[in-house]
Design a protein around this motif. Structure first.
Motif, PDB file in Angstrom:
ATOM      1  N   VAL A 236       0.841  -1.202   0.000  1.00 15.25           N
ATOM      2  CA  VAL A 236       0.000   0.000   0.000  1.00 15.25           C
ATOM      3  C   VAL A 236       0.875   1.251   0.000  1.00 15.25           C
ATOM      4  O   VAL A 236       0.594   2.226  -0.715  1.00 15.25           O
ATOM      5  N   ILE A 237       1.942   1.231   0.778  1.00 13.60           N
ATOM      6  CA  ILE A 237       2.835   2.383   0.837  1.00 13.60           C
ATOM      7  C   ILE A 237       3.515   2.608  -0.506  1.00 13.60           C
ATOM      8  O   ILE A 237       3.621   3.744  -0.988  1.00 13.60           O
ATOM      9  N   GLU A 238       3.970   1.526  -1.123  1.00 16.67           N
ATOM     10  CA  GLU A 238       4.628   1.653  -2.434  1.00 16.67           C
ATOM     11  C   GLU A 238       3.681   2.214  -3.481  1.00 16.67           C
ATOM     12  O   GLU A 238       4.072   3.051  -4.307  1.00 16.67           O
ATOM     13  N   GLN A 239       2.434   1.766  -3.445  1.00 19.01           N
ATOM     14  CA  GLN A 239       1.459   2.278  -4.413  1.00 19.01           C
ATOM     15  C   GLN A 239       1.122   3.743  -4.143  1.00 19.01           C
ATOM     16  O   GLN A 239       0.808   4.491  -5.069  1.00 19.01           O
ATOM     17  N   THR A 240       1.207   4.155  -2.876  1.00 18.91           N
ATOM     18  CA  THR A 240       0.885   5.538  -2.520  1.00 18.91           C
ATOM     19  C   THR A 240       2.005   6.495  -2.906  1.00 18.91           C
ATOM     20  O   THR A 240       1.767   7.538  -3.526  1.00 18.91           O
ATOM     21  N   ILE A 241       3.242   6.153  -2.549  1.00 22.28           N
ATOM     22  CA  ILE A 241       4.366   7.052  -2.823  1.00 22.28           C
ATOM     23  C   ILE A 241       5.017   6.783  -4.171  1.00 22.28           C
ATOM     24  O   ILE A 241       5.875   7.544  -4.620  1.00 22.28           O
ATOM     25  N   ARG A 242       4.621   5.653  -4.807  1.00 19.82           N
ATOM     26  CA  ARG A 242       5.139   5.278  -6.130  1.00 19.82           C
ATOM     27  C   ARG A 242       6.658   5.166  -6.136  1.00 19.82           C
ATOM     28  O   ARG A 242       7.341   5.627  -7.045  1.00 19.82           O
ATOM     29  N   GLU A 243       7.150   4.558  -5.097  1.00 20.41           N
ATOM     30  CA  GLU A 243       8.578   4.288  -4.978  1.00 20.41           C
ATOM     31  C   GLU A 243       8.777   2.895  -4.408  1.00 20.41           C
ATOM     32  O   GLU A 243       7.935   2.386  -3.675  1.00 20.41           O
ATOM     33  N   LYS A 244       9.919   2.306  -4.741  1.00 19.52           N
ATOM     34  CA  LYS A 244      10.269   0.998  -4.194  1.00 19.52           C
ATOM     35  C   LYS A 244      10.842   1.193  -2.801  1.00 19.52           C
ATOM     36  O   LYS A 244      11.731   2.013  -2.589  1.00 19.52           O
ATOM     37  N   PRO A 246      12.949   0.324   0.647  1.00 16.48           N
ATOM     38  CA  PRO A 246      14.255  -0.309   0.863  1.00 16.48           C
ATOM     39  C   PRO A 246      14.129  -1.714   1.432  1.00 16.48           C
ATOM     40  O   PRO A 246      13.096  -2.089   2.000  1.00 16.48           O
ATOM     41  N   GLU A 247      15.168  -2.498   1.290  1.00 14.62           N
ATOM     42  CA  GLU A 247      15.185  -3.868   1.782  1.00 14.62           C
ATOM     43  C   GLU A 247      15.029  -3.879   3.305  1.00 14.62           C
ATOM     44  O   GLU A 247      15.662  -3.103   4.020  1.00 14.62           O
ATOM     45  N   GLY A 248      14.171  -4.764   3.793  1.00 14.61           N
ATOM     46  CA  GLY A 248      13.967  -4.884   5.231  1.00 14.61           C
ATOM     47  C   GLY A 248      13.099  -3.807   5.830  1.00 14.61           C
ATOM     48  O   GLY A 248      13.005  -3.696   7.057  1.00 14.61           O
ATOM     49  N   PHE A 249      12.442  -3.022   4.986  1.00 15.84           N
ATOM     50  CA  PHE A 249      11.562  -1.962   5.482  1.00 15.84           C
ATOM     51  C   PHE A 249      10.475  -2.561   6.376  1.00 15.84           C
ATOM     52  O   PHE A 249       9.919  -3.611   6.068  1.00 15.84           O
ATOM     53  N   GLN A 250      10.213  -1.902   7.496  1.00 15.12           N
ATOM     54  CA  GLN A 250       9.228  -2.312   8.499  1.00 15.12           C
ATOM     55  C   GLN A 250       9.668  -3.512   9.336  1.00 15.12           C
ATOM     56  O   GLN A 250       8.879  -4.042  10.110  1.00 15.12           O
ATOM     57  N   ARG A 251      10.906  -3.924   9.207  1.00 10.60           N
ATOM     58  CA  ARG A 251      11.420  -4.968  10.091  1.00 10.60           C
ATOM     59  C   ARG A 251      12.111  -4.336  11.294  1.00 10.60           C
ATOM     60  O   ARG A 251      12.560  -3.194  11.245  1.00 10.60           O
ATOM     61  N   ALA A 252      12.198  -5.084  12.385  1.00 13.41           N
ATOM     62  CA  ALA A 252      12.685  -4.540  13.653  1.00 13.41           C
ATOM     63  C   ALA A 252      14.064  -3.897  13.513  1.00 13.41           C
ATOM     64  O   ALA A 252      14.306  -2.809  14.043  1.00 13.41           O
ATOM     65  N   GLU A 253      14.975  -4.544  12.792  1.00 10.66           N
ATOM     66  CA  GLU A 253      16.338  -4.035  12.677  1.00 10.66           C
ATOM     67  C   GLU A 253      16.374  -2.720  11.906  1.00 10.66           C
ATOM     68  O   GLU A 253      17.133  -1.800  12.265  1.00 10.66           O
ATOM     69  N   TYR A 254      15.556  -2.598  10.887  1.00 10.92           N
ATOM     70  CA  TYR A 254      15.491  -1.352  10.110  1.00 10.92           C
ATOM     71  C   TYR A 254      14.948  -0.220  10.984  1.00 10.92           C
ATOM     72  O   TYR A 254      15.470   0.904  10.964  1.00 10.92           O
ATOM     73  N   LEU A 255      13.925  -0.502  11.772  1.00  9.96           N
ATOM     74  CA  LEU A 255      13.340   0.517  12.642  1.00  9.96           C
ATOM     75  C   LEU A 255      14.302   0.924  13.753  1.00  9.96           C
ATOM     76  O   LEU A 255      14.334   2.093  14.152  1.00  9.96           O
ATOM     77  N   ARG A 256      15.083  -0.016  14.238  1.00  9.68           N
ATOM     78  CA  ARG A 256      16.096   0.339  15.243  1.00  9.68           C
ATOM     79  C   ARG A 256      17.143   1.271  14.632  1.00  9.68           C
ATOM     80  O   ARG A 256      17.530   2.270  15.239  1.00  9.68           O
ATOM     81  N   ASP A 257      17.594   0.957  13.441  1.00  9.93           N
ATOM     82  CA  ASP A 257      18.621   1.772  12.785  1.00  9.93           C
ATOM     83  C   ASP A 257      18.122   3.172  12.455  1.00  9.93           C
ATOM     84  O   ASP A 257      18.924   4.094  12.286  1.00  9.93           O
ATOM     85  N   HIS A 258      16.782   3.337  12.377  1.00 14.50           N
ATOM     86  CA  HIS A 258      16.212   4.642  12.040  1.00 14.50           C
ATOM     87  C   HIS A 258      15.534   5.308  13.240  1.00 14.50           C
ATOM     88  O   HIS A 258      14.767   6.256  13.077  1.00 14.50           O
ATOM     89  N   GLY A 259      15.802   4.807  14.448  1.00 14.88           N
ATOM     90  CA  GLY A 259      15.395   5.497  15.663  1.00 14.88           C
ATOM     91  C   GLY A 259      13.975   5.295  16.127  1.00 14.88           C
ATOM     92  O   GLY A 259      13.532   5.963  17.066  1.00 14.88           O
ATOM     93  N   ILE A 260      13.235   4.378  15.524  1.00 14.43           N
ATOM     94  CA  ILE A 260      11.853   4.148  15.951  1.00 14.43           C
ATOM     95  C   ILE A 260      11.802   3.141  17.100  1.00 14.43           C
ATOM     96  O   ILE A 260      10.959   3.237  17.989  1.00 14.43           O
ATOM     97  N   VAL A 261      12.713   2.189  17.073  1.00 16.67           N
ATOM     98  CA  VAL A 261      12.821   1.181  18.123  1.00 16.67           C
ATOM     99  C   VAL A 261      14.153   1.387  18.840  1.00 16.67           C
ATOM    100  O   VAL A 261      15.169   1.655  18.200  1.00 16.67           O
ATOM    101  N   ASP A 262      14.141   1.271  20.166  1.00 15.31           N
ATOM    102  CA  ASP A 262      15.362   1.488  20.939  1.00 15.31           C
ATOM    103  C   ASP A 262      16.347   0.345  20.820  1.00 15.31           C
ATOM    104  O   ASP A 262      17.548   0.559  20.715  1.00 15.31           O
ATOM    105  N   MET A 263      15.832  -0.864  20.890  1.00 16.15           N
ATOM    106  CA  MET A 263      16.735  -2.016  20.842  1.00 16.15           C
ATOM    107  C   MET A 263      16.006  -3.246  20.309  1.00 16.15           C
ATOM    108  O   MET A 263      14.791  -3.373  20.455  1.00 16.15           O
ATOM    109  N   VAL A 264      16.772  -4.125  19.665  1.00 17.03           N
ATOM    110  CA  VAL A 264      16.269  -5.414  19.208  1.00 17.03           C
ATOM    111  C   VAL A 264      16.914  -6.474  20.091  1.00 17.03           C
ATOM    112  O   VAL A 264      18.151  -6.572  20.150  1.00 17.03           O
TER     113      VAL A 264
END
Length: 316
Positions: A236-244, A246-264
């Motif tokens: 749904v997000i890809e269809q909305t923003i019309r972009e591919k 990144p790999e691992g998007f919405q996975r715990a490790e990706y969110l940790r690396d981008h500051g949404i999750v404190d630790m995995v």
């Protein structure tokens, strides 16, 4: 037309490969990620983490209570009952029938269960969502259970720990399910107003209205490895923003690396991590419990730096 192959060889082969009725059906588990088989004893000893690929499989609330609370220190909370089908909703089946099927299948009343007890001697209330119950969807039953657990944490001056696993709001309850987003947020604020720790452990999957409410309000945000965490689906997000994406998007490790999750945190290390965090945040309250006044645990929500500092050895 019969011959020796069909009359003799095939029955012999079937007899050899057929399942022995004396052998239990639950001796083996299959990993939902790599699909390899795991012997049931190895499966339990590994805390239901695949020893081949490290995939953290979904677990029921009782597993969390037994693995986190001190032995013989906890008991489940009896949560309030709510109307079974407030909107008399029906799609292919009546909502009331779907509820009964889920309750029969899981043995649970709804998708969230809670218990109170002690973790390494520290008082805590743990609420756990069960994905097996209608995909962990949040309806009025979940909202009432969450509110009851938060109130008990305030009453007992205990830490409040929530394990999320949900597909989002329960569509069969319409706007009533969306109201639980506000109610659970208010419940979290009740806990924080008393300066009690509110810790969220995000497990696979955590999506929709749960992510948009209490799942992202923790003082400390922990995630299990590989957990899917997001609001809308990646497609749904890809269809909305019309972009591919990144790999691992919405996975715990990706969110940790981008500051949404404190630790995995791996499931093996989860209890020790929670003990360290709770000891840091509850120390003053524990030290002054027997005194005339109880000091706040922290004036502001704890930061990840504070938690990491507590892990460092003290130099002589």
């Amino acid at each position: 037309m019969s011959n020796w192959l069909t009359d003799y060889v095939r029955p012999k082969i079937r007899a050899l490969v057929s399942r022995n009725p004396d052998v239990p059906d639950d001796l083996w588990r299959q990993c939902t990620s790599c699909e390899r088989m795991i012997f049931h004893r190895d499966f339990e000893q590994a805390q239901r983490v695949c020893p081949h690929c490290g995939h953290h499989m979904r677990v029921e609330p009782i597993f969390r209570f037994q693995s986190l609370f001190d032995a013989d220190s906890w008991q489940q909370i009896e949560v309030p009952r709510v109307p079974a089908d407030p909107l008399k909703f029906r799609d292919q089946k009546k909502y009331a029938d779907r509820l009964k099927e889920a309750q029969t299948k899981t043995g649970k009343h709804d998708a969230l269960e809670a218990a109170h007890g002690k973790i390494d001697g520290i008082p805590a209330v743990i609420a756990v969502m069960d994905f097996q119950f209608m995909a962990g969807s949040m309806g009025t039953g979940v909202g009432e259970a969450f509110l009851a657990a938060a109130r008990l944490a305030v009453l007992q001056e205990a830490a409040f720990i929530v394990f999320t696993s949900s597909g989002g709001a329960r569509m069969q309850e319409g706007a009533l399910s969306l109201m639980q987003m506000a109610r659970t947020t208010v419940a979290v604020e009740m806990v924080k107003d008393k300066r009690l720790p509110y810790i969220v452990v995000l497990t696979d999957p955590t999506t929709g209205g749960v992510t948009a409410s209490f799942a992202m309000l923790g003082d400390v945000q922990i995630a299990e490895p590989g957990a899917l965490i997001g609001f809308a689906g990646a497609r749904v997000i890809e269809q909305t923003i019309r972009e591919k994406l990144p790999e691992g998007f919405q996975r715990a490790e990706y969110l940790r690396d981008h500051g949404i999750v404190d630790m995995v945190v791996h499931r093996f290390d989860l209890r020790a991590t929670l003990v360290r965090i709770l000891d840091l945040l509850m120390r003053k309250r524990r030290e002054t419990k027997n005194g005339a006044a109880v000091e706040p645990v922290h004036a502001e929500p704890p930061t990840l730096e504070l938690v990491k500092q507590s892990e460092q050895p003290v130099e002589p």
